[in-house]
Design an enzyme around this catalytic site. Sequence first.
Site, short mmCIF file in Angstrom:
data_model
loop_
_atom_site.label_atom_id
_atom_site.label_comp_id
_atom_site.label_asym_id
_atom_site.label_seq_id
_atom_site.Cartn_x
_atom_site.Cartn_y
_atom_site.Cartn_z
N SER A 83 0.83 -1.21 0.00
CA SER A 83 0.00 0.00 0.00
C SER A 83 0.87 1.26 0.00
CB SER A 83 -0.91 0.03 1.23
OG SER A 83 -1.79 -1.06 1.23
N1 SAH Z 1 -1.09 -4.67 4.12
C1 SAH Z 1 -0.42 -4.93 2.85
C2 SAH Z 1 -1.30 -4.54 1.68
C3 SAH Z 1 -1.23 -5.57 0.61
S1 SAH Z 1 -2.46 -5.44 -0.65
C4 SAH Z 1 0.94 -4.27 2.81
O1 SAH Z 1 1.25 -3.45 3.67
O2 SAH Z 1 1.74 -4.62 1.94
C5 SAH Z 1 -3.78 -6.40 0.02
C6 SAH Z 1 -3.53 -7.86 0.26
O3 SAH Z 1 -4.78 -8.45 0.62
C7 SAH Z 1 -3.01 -8.67 -0.92
O4 SAH Z 1 -1.78 -9.28 -0.58
C8 SAH Z 1 -4.11 -9.71 -1.16
O5 SAH Z 1 -3.61 -10.97 -1.59
C9 SAH Z 1 -4.77 -9.80 0.20
N2 SAH Z 1 -6.13 -10.33 0.21
C10 SAH Z 1 -7.13 -10.16 -0.71
N3 SAH Z 1 -8.24 -10.81 -0.33
C11 SAH Z 1 -7.96 -11.41 0.87
C12 SAH Z 1 -8.71 -12.24 1.77
N4 SAH Z 1 -9.97 -12.61 1.55
N5 SAH Z 1 -8.08 -12.66 2.90
C13 SAH Z 1 -6.80 -12.33 3.17
N6 SAH Z 1 -6.04 -11.56 2.35
C14 SAH Z 1 -6.62 -11.10 1.22
#
Ligand code: SAH
Length: 218
Positions: free
Chosen positions: A65
């Site tokens: 993010s």
């Molecule tokens: N907090 C992360 C943001 C990553 S983007 C950071 O700081 O890097 C969001 C993430 O949510 C992705 O890796 C995606 O695979 C995950 N995601 C999407 N749907 C999900 C679900 N149902 N349960 C868990 N993770 C999920």
Amino acid sequence: MQDTLKHKGMRKKLIEVLRVKGIDNQMVLDVINEIPRHLFFFDTAFLHLAYEDKAFPIGSGQTISQPFTVAFQTSLLNPKKREKVLEIGTGSGYQTAVLSKLGMKVFTIERQHALHLKSRDLLEEMRIPARCFYGDGYAGKTAFAPFDKILVTCGAPKIPDALKEQLKVGGRMVIPVGEVNGVQHMLTIDKVSETEYVTEEHGDFQFVPMLERTDNAD
Ligand code: SAH
């Protein structure tokens, strides 16, 4: 990989950018200043971009993010030391590290197996305590519920019922809700009694989608 003076200098500049954009929670700014975001990029070719205020690809079609988004969501969470927080979407593990450095007890779920393994190993290597799980965030984590706070870092088409249930009375969830591949509204959801929730909107954002089930089902 190292954290050099150059990286520290770039982080200081990023903090100023975040401040200008309206982030005023000093504790949040302090931990962003402390954590080497470039270590969460997984790909050394792009390290010079680690302190731009931008999201960035981390593999498996996902992104780390944007720092402003991390700072904004974390500020909305109003984090307190020793609170139990459930994060949905571990991704790179960067947001996990921010919550952990704020003194919270962090539980985090990722649905992409490769990302789960990478971020879990990285956090362990950096000695950042957090319980990392591979699974579907829609189900929350009953075994460790209830949580003081829940932070969803992917765009949800609706508010998952399990997450509302797993929130403590007096607790808060921060979740971007809206059309998949469109814009999402950043919501805070305060649980004021076993059955009552107070919802507020805090502007529009764009996240990668919150998908159901794990990547085994893709
Ligand atoms: N907090 C992360 C943001 C990553 S983007 C950071 O700081 O890097 C969001 C993430 O949510 C992705 O890796 C995606 O695979 C995950 N995601 C999407 N749907 C999900 C679900 N149902 N349960 C868990 N993770 C999920």
